[in-house]
Design a protein around this motif. Structure first.
Motif, PDB file in Angstrom:
ATOM      1  N   ALA A   1       0.829  -1.207   0.000  1.00  0.00           N
ATOM      2  CA  ALA A   1       0.000   0.000   0.000  1.00  0.00           C
ATOM      3  C   ALA A   1       0.860   1.253   0.000  1.00  0.00           C
ATOM      4  O   ALA A   1       0.585   2.215  -0.739  1.00  0.00           O
ATOM      5  N   GLN A   2       1.907   1.264   0.813  1.00  0.00           N
ATOM      6  CA  GLN A   2       2.772   2.444   0.861  1.00  0.00           C
ATOM      7  C   GLN A   2       3.539   2.607  -0.453  1.00  0.00           C
ATOM      8  O   GLN A   2       3.734   3.726  -0.926  1.00  0.00           O
ATOM      9  N   GLY A   3       3.940   1.483  -1.050  1.00  0.00           N
ATOM     10  CA  GLY A   3       4.621   1.558  -2.338  1.00  0.00           C
ATOM     11  C   GLY A   3       3.726   2.165  -3.407  1.00  0.00           C
ATOM     12  O   GLY A   3       4.162   3.008  -4.207  1.00  0.00           O
ATOM     13  N   ALA A   4       2.450   1.749  -3.420  1.00  0.00           N
ATOM     14  CA  ALA A   4       1.502   2.307  -4.381  1.00  0.00           C
ATOM     15  C   ALA A   4       1.278   3.790  -4.116  1.00  0.00           C
ATOM     16  O   ALA A   4       1.277   4.618  -5.034  1.00  0.00           O
ATOM     17  N   ARG A   5       1.125   4.141  -2.842  1.00  0.00           N
ATOM     18  CA  ARG A   5       0.868   5.546  -2.502  1.00  0.00           C
ATOM     19  C   ARG A   5       2.045   6.441  -2.883  1.00  0.00           C
ATOM     20  O   ARG A   5       1.869   7.577  -3.337  1.00  0.00           O
ATOM     21  N   ASP A   6       3.245   5.943  -2.706  1.00  0.00           N
ATOM     22  CA  ASP A   6       4.435   6.719  -3.077  1.00  0.00           C
ATOM     23  C   ASP A   6       4.430   7.054  -4.567  1.00  0.00           C
ATOM     24  O   ASP A   6       4.792   8.165  -4.971  1.00  0.00           O
ATOM     25  N   VAL A   7       4.032   6.070  -5.385  1.00  0.00           N
ATOM     26  CA  VAL A   7       3.968   6.306  -6.835  1.00  0.00           C
ATOM     27  C   VAL A   7       2.903   7.350  -7.139  1.00  0.00           C
ATOM     28  O   VAL A   7       3.130   8.292  -7.916  1.00  0.00           O
ATOM     29  N   TYR A   8       1.718   7.206  -6.545  1.00  0.00           N
ATOM     30  CA  TYR A   8       0.643   8.169  -6.787  1.00  0.00           C
ATOM     31  C   TYR A   8       1.066   9.579  -6.365  1.00  0.00           C
ATOM     32  O   TYR A   8       0.792  10.558  -7.065  1.00  0.00           O
ATOM     33  N   GLN A   9       1.701   9.662  -5.210  1.00  0.00           N
ATOM     34  CA  GLN A   9       2.137  10.975  -4.713  1.00  0.00           C
ATOM     35  C   GLN A   9       3.161  11.601  -5.660  1.00  0.00           C
ATOM     36  O   GLN A   9       3.061  12.776  -6.015  1.00  0.00           O
ATOM     37  N   GLU A  10       4.124  10.799  -6.088  1.00  0.00           N
ATOM     38  CA  GLU A  10       5.175  11.298  -6.976  1.00  0.00           C
ATOM     39  C   GLU A  10       4.596  11.755  -8.311  1.00  0.00           C
ATOM     40  O   GLU A  10       5.053  12.747  -8.889  1.00  0.00           O
ATOM     41  N   ARG A  11       3.572  11.045  -8.785  1.00  0.00           N
ATOM     42  CA  ARG A  11       3.003  11.351 -10.098  1.00  0.00           C
ATOM     43  C   ARG A  11       1.864  12.373 -10.031  1.00  0.00           C
ATOM     44  O   ARG A  11       1.285  12.731 -11.034  1.00  0.00           O
ATOM     45  N   GLY A  12       1.517  12.812  -8.816  1.00  0.00           N
ATOM     46  CA  GLY A  12       0.473  13.818  -8.678  1.00  0.00           C
ATOM     47  C   GLY A  12      -0.932  13.294  -8.879  1.00  0.00           C
ATOM     48  O   GLY A  12      -1.835  14.058  -9.239  1.00  0.00           O
ATOM     49  N   VAL A  13      -1.163  11.995  -8.618  1.00  0.00           N
ATOM     50  CA  VAL A  13      -2.504  11.414  -8.758  1.00  0.00           C
ATOM     51  C   VAL A  13      -3.108  11.365  -7.356  1.00  0.00           C
ATOM     52  O   VAL A  13      -3.157  10.329  -6.700  1.00  0.00           O
ATOM     53  N   TYR A  14      -3.597  12.531  -6.902  1.00  0.00           N
ATOM     54  CA  TYR A  14      -3.921  12.691  -5.489  1.00  0.00           C
ATOM     55  C   TYR A  14      -5.207  11.980  -5.091  1.00  0.00           C
ATOM     56  O   TYR A  14      -5.344  11.566  -3.939  1.00  0.00           O
ATOM     57  N   GLU A  15      -6.149  11.831  -6.018  1.00  0.00           N
ATOM     58  CA  GLU A  15      -7.369  11.133  -5.652  1.00  0.00           C
ATOM     59  C   GLU A  15      -7.060   9.674  -5.280  1.00  0.00           C
ATOM     60  O   GLU A  15      -7.653   9.113  -4.365  1.00  0.00           O
ATOM     61  N   ARG A  16      -6.100   9.076  -5.968  1.00  0.00           N
ATOM     62  CA  ARG A  16      -5.749   7.690  -5.629  1.00  0.00           C
ATOM     63  C   ARG A  16      -4.980   7.634  -4.312  1.00  0.00           C
ATOM     64  O   ARG A  16      -5.070   6.641  -3.587  1.00  0.00           O
ATOM     65  N   CYS A  17      -4.235   8.693  -3.991  1.00  0.00           N
ATOM     66  CA  CYS A  17      -3.641   8.765  -2.652  1.00  0.00           C
ATOM     67  C   CYS A  17      -4.747   8.702  -1.596  1.00  0.00           C
ATOM     68  O   CYS A  17      -4.628   7.995  -0.584  1.00  0.00           O
ATOM     69  N   ALA A  18      -5.828   9.442  -1.840  1.00  0.00           N
ATOM     70  CA  ALA A  18      -6.955   9.430  -0.909  1.00  0.00           C
ATOM     71  C   ALA A  18      -7.564   8.035  -0.811  1.00  0.00           C
ATOM     72  O   ALA A  18      -7.946   7.586   0.275  1.00  0.00           O
ATOM     73  N   GLN A  19      -7.636   7.329  -1.931  1.00  0.00           N
ATOM     74  CA  GLN A  19      -8.216   5.987  -1.902  1.00  0.00           C
ATOM     75  C   GLN A  19      -7.337   5.015  -1.115  1.00  0.00           C
ATOM     76  O   GLN A  19      -7.846   4.131  -0.417  1.00  0.00           O
ATOM     77  N   VAL A  20      -6.007   5.180  -1.219  1.00  0.00           N
ATOM     78  CA  VAL A  20      -5.109   4.348  -0.409  1.00  0.00           C
ATOM     79  C   VAL A  20      -5.337   4.628   1.068  1.00  0.00           C
ATOM     80  O   VAL A  20      -5.429   3.710   1.900  1.00  0.00           O
ATOM     81  N   ASP A  21      -5.430   5.908   1.432  1.00  0.00           N
ATOM     82  CA  ASP A  21      -5.624   6.261   2.835  1.00  0.00           C
ATOM     83  C   ASP A  21      -6.947   5.725   3.355  1.00  0.00           C
ATOM     84  O   ASP A  21      -7.040   5.281   4.513  1.00  0.00           O
ATOM     85  N   LEU A  22      -7.976   5.751   2.522  1.00  0.00           N
ATOM     86  CA  LEU A  22      -9.259   5.170   2.932  1.00  0.00           C
ATOM     87  C   LEU A  22      -9.147   3.664   3.148  1.00  0.00           C
ATOM     88  O   LEU A  22      -9.714   3.117   4.096  1.00  0.00           O
ATOM     89  N   MET A  23      -8.399   2.993   2.274  1.00  0.00           N
ATOM     90  CA  MET A  23      -8.215   1.557   2.430  1.00  0.00           C
ATOM     91  C   MET A  23      -7.515   1.246   3.752  1.00  0.00           C
ATOM     92  O   MET A  23      -7.909   0.328   4.485  1.00  0.00           O
ATOM     93  N   LEU A  24      -6.493   2.035   4.062  1.00  0.00           N
ATOM     94  CA  LEU A  24      -5.779   1.825   5.324  1.00  0.00           C
ATOM     95  C   LEU A  24      -6.694   2.105   6.516  1.00  0.00           C
ATOM     96  O   LEU A  24      -6.629   1.397   7.536  1.00  0.00           O
ATOM     97  N   ALA A  25      -7.545   3.132   6.396  1.00  0.00           N
ATOM     98  CA  ALA A  25      -8.480   3.437   7.486  1.00  0.00           C
ATOM     99  C   ALA A  25      -9.483   2.306   7.674  1.00  0.00           C
ATOM    100  O   ALA A  25      -9.811   1.926   8.811  1.00  0.00           O
ATOM    101  N   ARG A  26      -9.997   1.757   6.566  1.00  0.00           N
ATOM    102  CA  ARG A  26     -10.928   0.622   6.670  1.00  0.00           C
ATOM    103  C   ARG A  26     -10.235  -0.581   7.311  1.00  0.00           C
ATOM    104  O   ARG A  26     -10.853  -1.341   8.066  1.00  0.00           O
ATOM    105  N   THR A  27      -8.957  -0.743   6.965  1.00  0.00           N
ATOM    106  CA  THR A  27      -8.194  -1.844   7.559  1.00  0.00           C
ATOM    107  C   THR A  27      -8.090  -1.668   9.072  1.00  0.00           C
ATOM    108  O   THR A  27      -8.250  -2.630   9.833  1.00  0.00           O
TER     109      THR A  27
END
Length: 549
Positions: free
Chosen positions: A345-371
């Protein structure tokens, strides 16, 4: 099998036909070679097209060096790069497109006649757009935007009476917006281009189908896909029809129709594997992994996910690889492998953050919160439960606010309403966590924020006062200021507000009578705007009015 008429594969090919009609050609064997290679691309038969281009390039390299010969080589390398992109050979395309740009830019300052300058501009434009496609698919979205801006500036030098360059550039912009998950902006642009750029019609219809499928409008998506397939059929464009097949599978998966999705993905995967399209095949495997996981086939899901990730990484498709990593994280959590879940999850979020795909960063954070919520339900956290809840809320609430605010990208009330269904799932998670924490102040602020700015009715106003409520009734949308999101206007706003849909971001709710006092959800709003680069509330401030005792 019906016979398909020969036709241009894309707005780019239509532009090349226009060049030849205007006498912008290289002579034989190159003109007939270009035509043969384009027919191979329609099939599609990428190896055959590359073989033709390879022979032409060898012939061009045997000619005595001159500016004309360099332009010819650049043109051939640009077309080779385009075929490599279609064949999902991204590393090969990067080399070809880079060599083409070096050759074409290298003769920019040399004197040319009107036809020569026009041909040079055409080749540079098509190569820049190939570079946009390459950078977009490797996840380098900011760099893709820079090339997009350069191509747009160059296009202003063309007399675009047929709308061919508008179609090429507009379609590239739509794809770039979709990669950033800017669904509303992509939909607006694609709809406008359907009128302004007819040569791109089938591609735009296909894009609109994907946008609608991604925003829970499945009947509308199928309508767009059917129109796109019919348009591709008319063009004899087999490759386009194959992409529609894959996108229909995506829509079925999003709609939860797993049997139909699996059937379509299996059909598409067979085609892509036969044609050696590794990236497209990886997309199919990614989706089939999700279907297998949903059916409880953990081993099958893991195998498909691993295969998909390897293919994406091999071709350099960074964002797609991150999507697969995120899927792998979900599978790891279901297996109980928490460390692997966090790593992926952190690896995916790092890529999204680096590439400026912020909505998917939010989706990763939601997944972690649900977890975290799921873990709280399964295990006793004892004295640490309050800390765990605070951690979950710090992830979930900013992300939920961001997904809720994303609906302001859409220009129709229906699209905003459908997107709100997705956002509400995230907000429901937030309310569950807030109720569990028994934080009465937070619950109160959540309710205030959700209600602020959402009028249930609009009183009718005179024409003279209309501007005080919304702009001209005929204005579908407007932007209040340079940094503000799209706001519904006129009749659209009245219709939306009449059923409780916000037409603009809510105001800040001042919870204290003191100057500069706290506003509702202040720290969470600030976190959302900082993490995900999206406006959550407007600049307007309204005081909290406590109920009378």
């Amino acid at each position: 099998m019906p016979e398909y008429p020969e036709a241009a594969e894309s707005p780019k090919d239509a532009a090349e036909q226009e060049e030849q009609a205007a006498g912008l050609s290289y002579g034989e064997p190159f003109d007939s070679g270009f035509a043969l290679a384009e027919r191979h691309q329609l099939t599609p038969d990428h190896p055959a097209a590359l073989a033709v281009y390879g022979e032409l390039l060898a012939a061009a390299e045997s000619l005595e060096d001159s500016p004309d010969v360099r332009l010819l080589r650049g043109h051939l390398l640009s077309d080779i790069g385009t075929v490599q992109l279609a064949a999902t050979d991204l590393p090969g395309a990067a080399l070809s497109v880079g060599r083409s740009l070096d050759l074409v830019r290298g003769i920019a300052s040399l004197p040319m006649g009107p036809n020569g300058r026009r041909l040079w501009q055409e080749v540079l434009l098509k190569t820049l757009l190939a570079r946009v496609e390459l950078l977009r698919r490797t996840g380098e979205l900011d760099e893709a935007q820079e090339s997009m801006d350069e191509a747009t500036a160059l296009s202003s030098e063309f007399d675009d009476r047929e709308g061919l360059r508008t179609a090429e550039i507009g379609l590239s912009r739509v794809h770039l917006l979709m990669d950033r998950s800017a669904w509303g902006a992509a939909e607006e642009l694609a709809c406008a281009l359907l009128t302004d750029a007819p040569p791109a019609e089938p591609y735009l219809l296909d894009c609109l189908g994907v946008v609608c499928a991604s925003t829970v409008r499945f009947e509308q998506a199928e309508d767009y896909f059917a129109r796109a397939e019919e348009a591709y059929l008319t063009l004899g464009h087999h490759a386009g029809r194959q992409q529609v097949l894959s996108h229909r599978a995506y829509a079925a998966l999003q709609a939860g129709n797993l049997d139909h999705a699996e059937e379509l993905y299996a059909e598409a995967a067979e085609i892509f594997e036969r044609q050696g399209q590794a990236e497209d095949l990886a997309v199919c495997e990614q989706a089939r992994a999700a279907i297998a996981a949903h059916r409880g086939d953990a081993a099958g899901a893991a195998a498909m996910t691993a295969s998909s990730l390897a293919r994406f990484q091999q071709v350099g498709a960074a964002i797609a690889a991150a999507d697969t990593m995120l899927m792998g994280a979900r599978h790891a959590y279901e297996r109980g492998d928490i460390d692997e879940m966090k790593r992926l999850a952190q690896g995916a979020r790092d890529v999204y953050q680096e590439r400026g795909v912020y909505e998917r960063c939010a989706q990763v954070d939601l997944m972690l919160a649900r977890t975290l919520e799921d873990n709280l339900n399964r295990t006793d956290h004892g004295d640490h439960e309050r800390t765990s809840l605070a951690n979950a809320l710090s992830l979930a609430l900013p992300a939920a606010l961001t997904l809720e605010a994303a609906r302001y990208d859409f220009a129709t009330a229906h699209a905003r309403s459908q997107w709100l269904q997705l956002a509400d799932e995230a907000m429901q998670l937030v309310f569950r966590l807030a109720l569990r924490s028994n934080d009465q102040g937070l619950i109160f602020e959540l309710v205030e924020h959700r209600c602020a700015g959402a009028s249930l009715t609009l009183s009718r106003t005179s024409t003279a006062d209309q501007a005080a409520v919304f702009p001209d009734a005929a204005m579908k949308t407007y932007v209040p200021d340079d940094d503000a999101p799209l706001t519904l206007g006129g009749i659209a706003a009245e219709a939306a507000a009449s059923v409780g849909l916000r037409v603009a971001p809510p105001p800040k709710i001042v919870m204290s009578a003191e100057t500069g006092g706290r506003t509702a959800l202040q720290e969470y709003v600030q976190a959302a705007e900082f993490r995900y680069h999206r406006r959550i509330v407007s600049e307007e401030e309204v005081p909290f009015c406590p109920p009378p005792i």
